[in-house]
Design an enzyme around this catalytic site. Structure first.
Site, PDB file in Angstrom:
ATOM      1  N   SER A 145     -14.095  -2.261   7.428  1.00  0.00           N
ATOM      2  CA  SER A 145     -12.665  -2.553   7.609  1.00  0.00           C
ATOM      3  C   SER A 145     -12.528  -4.042   7.871  1.00  0.00           C
ATOM      4  O   SER A 145     -13.480  -4.698   8.325  1.00  0.00           O
ATOM      5  CB  SER A 145     -12.135  -1.765   8.815  1.00  0.00           C
ATOM      6  N   TYR A 168     -13.247   0.796  17.247  1.00  0.00           N
ATOM      7  CA  TYR A 168     -13.232   0.538  15.807  1.00  0.00           C
ATOM      8  C   TYR A 168     -13.835  -0.832  15.496  1.00  0.00           C
ATOM      9  O   TYR A 168     -14.596  -0.975  14.539  1.00  0.00           O
ATOM     10  CB  TYR A 168     -11.784   0.617  15.306  1.00  0.00           C
TER      11      TYR A 168
HETATM   12  N1  LIG Z   1      -6.847   4.600   6.330  1.00  0.00           N
HETATM   13  C1  LIG Z   1      -6.948   3.310   6.545  1.00  0.00           C
HETATM   14  O1  LIG Z   1      -5.964   2.582   6.759  1.00  0.00           O
HETATM   15  C2  LIG Z   1      -8.313   2.650   6.522  1.00  0.00           C
HETATM   16  C3  LIG Z   1      -8.385   1.253   6.502  1.00  0.00           C
HETATM   17  C4  LIG Z   1      -9.630   0.651   6.499  1.00  0.00           C
HETATM   18  C5  LIG Z   1     -10.768   1.415   6.519  1.00  0.00           C
HETATM   19  N2  LIG Z   1     -10.671   2.776   6.530  1.00  0.00           N
HETATM   20  C6  LIG Z   1     -11.915   3.542   6.566  1.00  0.00           C
HETATM   21  O2  LIG Z   1     -11.948   4.442   5.475  1.00  0.00           O
HETATM   22  C7  LIG Z   1     -12.677   5.619   5.842  1.00  0.00           C
HETATM   23  C8  LIG Z   1     -11.807   6.849   5.597  1.00  0.00           C
HETATM   24  O3  LIG Z   1     -10.641   6.768   6.384  1.00  0.00           O
HETATM   25  P1  LIG Z   1      -9.415   7.777   6.219  1.00  0.00           P
HETATM   26  O4  LIG Z   1      -8.213   7.064   6.696  1.00  0.00           O
HETATM   27  O5  LIG Z   1      -9.419   8.364   4.842  1.00  0.00           O
HETATM   28  O6  LIG Z   1      -9.799   8.897   7.297  1.00  0.00           O
HETATM   29  P2  LIG Z   1      -9.295  10.436   7.399  1.00  0.00           P
HETATM   30  O7  LIG Z   1      -9.277  10.773   8.846  1.00  0.00           O
HETATM   31  O8  LIG Z   1      -8.064  10.685   6.592  1.00  0.00           O
HETATM   32  O9  LIG Z   1     -10.462  11.255   6.686  1.00  0.00           O
HETATM   33  C9  LIG Z   1     -11.731  11.306   7.249  1.00  0.00           C
HETATM   34  C10 LIG Z   1     -12.438  12.576   6.775  1.00  0.00           C
HETATM   35  O10 LIG Z   1     -13.716  12.599   7.449  1.00  0.00           O
HETATM   36  C11 LIG Z   1     -13.990  13.936   7.793  1.00  0.00           C
HETATM   37  N3  LIG Z   1     -14.982  13.958   8.892  1.00  0.00           N
HETATM   38  C12 LIG Z   1     -14.771  13.709  10.220  1.00  0.00           C
HETATM   39  N4  LIG Z   1     -15.911  13.841  10.909  1.00  0.00           N
HETATM   40  C13 LIG Z   1     -16.872  14.166   9.997  1.00  0.00           C
HETATM   41  C14 LIG Z   1     -18.272  14.432  10.104  1.00  0.00           C
HETATM   42  N5  LIG Z   1     -18.906  14.404  11.288  1.00  0.00           N
HETATM   43  N6  LIG Z   1     -18.959  14.713   8.970  1.00  0.00           N
HETATM   44  C15 LIG Z   1     -18.335  14.765   7.761  1.00  0.00           C
HETATM   45  N7  LIG Z   1     -17.005  14.541   7.608  1.00  0.00           N
HETATM   46  C16 LIG Z   1     -16.296  14.243   8.712  1.00  0.00           C
HETATM   47  C17 LIG Z   1     -12.641  14.538   8.182  1.00  0.00           C
HETATM   48  O11 LIG Z   1     -12.674  15.960   8.114  1.00  0.00           O
HETATM   49  C18 LIG Z   1     -11.717  13.884   7.141  1.00  0.00           C
HETATM   50  O12 LIG Z   1     -11.575  14.692   5.988  1.00  0.00           O
HETATM   51  C19 LIG Z   1     -13.086   5.413   7.314  1.00  0.00           C
HETATM   52  O13 LIG Z   1     -14.348   4.827   7.355  1.00  0.00           O
HETATM   53  C20 LIG Z   1     -12.061   4.424   7.800  1.00  0.00           C
HETATM   54  O14 LIG Z   1     -12.513   3.693   8.906  1.00  0.00           O
HETATM   55  C21 LIG Z   1      -9.475   3.405   6.537  1.00  0.00           C
END
Ligand SMILES: NC(=O)c1ccc[n+]([C@@H]2O[C@H](COP(=O)([O-])OP(=O)(O)OC[C@H]3O[C@@H](n4cnc5c(N)ncnc54)[C@H](O)[C@@H]3O)[C@@H](O)[C@H]2O)c1
Length: 256
Positions: A145, A168
């Site tokens: 991120s 984070y």
């Molecule tokens: N959404 C944003 O704005 C954003 C921005 C920058 C980075 N990111 C990064 O992108 C990635 C995805 O984020 P997101 O927003 O799609 O998250 P999200 O919460 O929508 O989805 C995460 C998924 O991970 C699964 N999960 C949780 N614990 C788990 C485990 N122990 N084993 C396997 N699966 C597991 C959940 O069931 C869920 O389906 C993360 O690394 C996040 O930090 C997101």
């Protein structure tokens, strides 16, 4: 087709970004393994993708914090496909107290969230890295991120319940450095390791926050979840064949 018949595991594949990633992999001819701790959600996402791209997605139950679960997935996919081309470390484990302001974060919650998220990313990269070494190559992409590389702009969260969690910053900066560590460690094994660092993604955030966020950006401000797909496909494909140990930032200039 950028990913013809490549087997690509996306952890957290049933989540907000994960399901877009899986669909993008399938659209480019790859086989997306929708790997999630929520097995039912993973099955739904895989089914939806298969209805548009038959044979190009499958669901898998996975807990990235369990050695047994990670090893079982690797064994199952090796048995079924004979190889695994890439893994996207994208799951987002957090406990129910995650996201509190600094003053309210307990030592136990800090450690718990670092444990599951950073520890899970380590375990995945370690186990897939070793499997890739055995098969003669592979590609690891870690989701980091902008908050792994820049100090938070707390002013954008003013008057909203949102914040940039302290865990984070610790987790994502470590993911960027783990990426370099793994890229260096597996040099010469045909393995590339990179990370992808999105900025904020639109998800019904308060309007005042969106406006303030946009003042730091080049044109769009917060991105749509699909806006990150192109960079992921680049890192997954041979177009980035000689790119390793890098952090690709996709944030419309927010971190500049
Ligand atoms: N959404 C944003 O704005 C954003 C921005 C920058 C980075 N990111 C990064 O992108 C990635 C995805 O984020 P997101 O927003 O799609 O998250 P999200 O919460 O929508 O989805 C995460 C998924 O991970 C699964 N999960 C949780 N614990 C788990 C485990 N122990 N084993 C396997 N699966 C597991 C959940 O069931 C869920 O389906 C993360 O690394 C996040 O930090 C997101």
């Amino acid at each position: 087709m950028l990913l013809a018949d490549k087997v690509v595991v996306v952890t957290g594949g049933a989540g907000f970004l994960g399901k877009q990633f899986c669909a993008a992999v399938a659209e480019q001819g790859g086989i997306a393994v929708v790997a999630d701790i929520d097995a039912e959600a993973a099955a739904r996402v895989a089914e939806e993708i298969v209805s548009a791209y038959p044979g190009h997605a499958e669901a898998a139950a996975l807990d990235i914090t369990s050695h047994a679960s990670v090893s079982a997935l690797i064994a199952e996919l090796m048995e079924k496909h004979g190889r695994i081309d890439a893994v996207v470390n994208n799951a987002y484990p957090r406990n129910r107290n995650y996201g509190r302001k600094l003053e309210d974060v307990t030592y136990e919650d800090f450690c718990d969230n670092v444990d599951s998220h950073l520890g899970g990313y380590f375990l995945m990269a370690q186990q897939f890295g070793l499997a890739f070494r055995r098969q003669g190559g592979g590609n690891i992409i870690n989701m980091a991120s902008i908050y792994g590389v820049m100090a938070p702009r707390f002013e954008v969260y003013a008057d909203t319940p949102m914040t940039m969690p302290v865990e984070y910053a610790a987790i994502k900066s470590a993911v960027v450095q783990l990426t370099r560590y793994f890229a260096q460690y597996f040099k010469g094994d045909g393995i590339r390791v990179n990370c992808l660092s999105p900025g904020g993604i639109l998800d019904e955030q308060p309007e005042a926050f969106l406006q303030r966020y946009k003042t730091y950006c080049n044109s769009k401000g917060m991105l749509d979840s699909r806006d990150v797909n192109g960079s992921l496909l680049f890192l997954l494909s041979d177009a980035s064949r000689y790119v390793t140990g890098q952090n690709l930032i996709v944030d419309d200039g927010f971190s500049l």
